[in-house]
Design a protein around this motif. Structure first.
Motif: not given
Length: 99
Positions: A29-33, A36-39, A59-61, A87-93
């Motif tokens: 719910x925190x990492x921006x779209x 994700x696209x940038x990664x 996002x959808x699945x 570094x950006x403070x996202x909990x991206x997994x």
């Protein structure tokens, strides 16, 4: 007189193709779209259109496959992406699974 003949058999070496591993991204719910696209573009070398499609899957699945690689490359890309997220403070997994 008996003659013994010794024959050498050549050992056949079978070279196995390395296994492939998929890098899976998970929704939160925190990492921006945009992040994700940038990664996907900068780390996984995806074109923008493909990156947007993968991001929408995430996002959808709830998850999406960023790519399929050899183990070492998959682990390296996951490490790079997770460092950038931290570094950006996202909990991206992201995880690596056998393909």
């Amino acid at each position: 007189m008996e003659t013994n003949v010794v024959t050498k058999q050549k050992d056949k070496v079978k070279v196995k193709k390395p296994k492939n591993y998929k890098v899976v991204m998970y929704n939160d719910d925190y990492t921006t779209m945009e992040f994700v696209i940038n990664i996907l573009v900068s780390v996984f070398n995806k074109k923008l259109i493909e990156a947007e499609k993968i991001m929408l899957d995430v996002h959808e699945k709830g998850r999406g496959v960023a790519g399929i690689y050899s183990y070492d490359i998959a682990i390296t890309k996951v490490g790079t992406a997770m460092s950038m997220a931290k570094e950006q403070g996202f909990p991206f997994k992201l995880t690596v699974e056998e393909a």
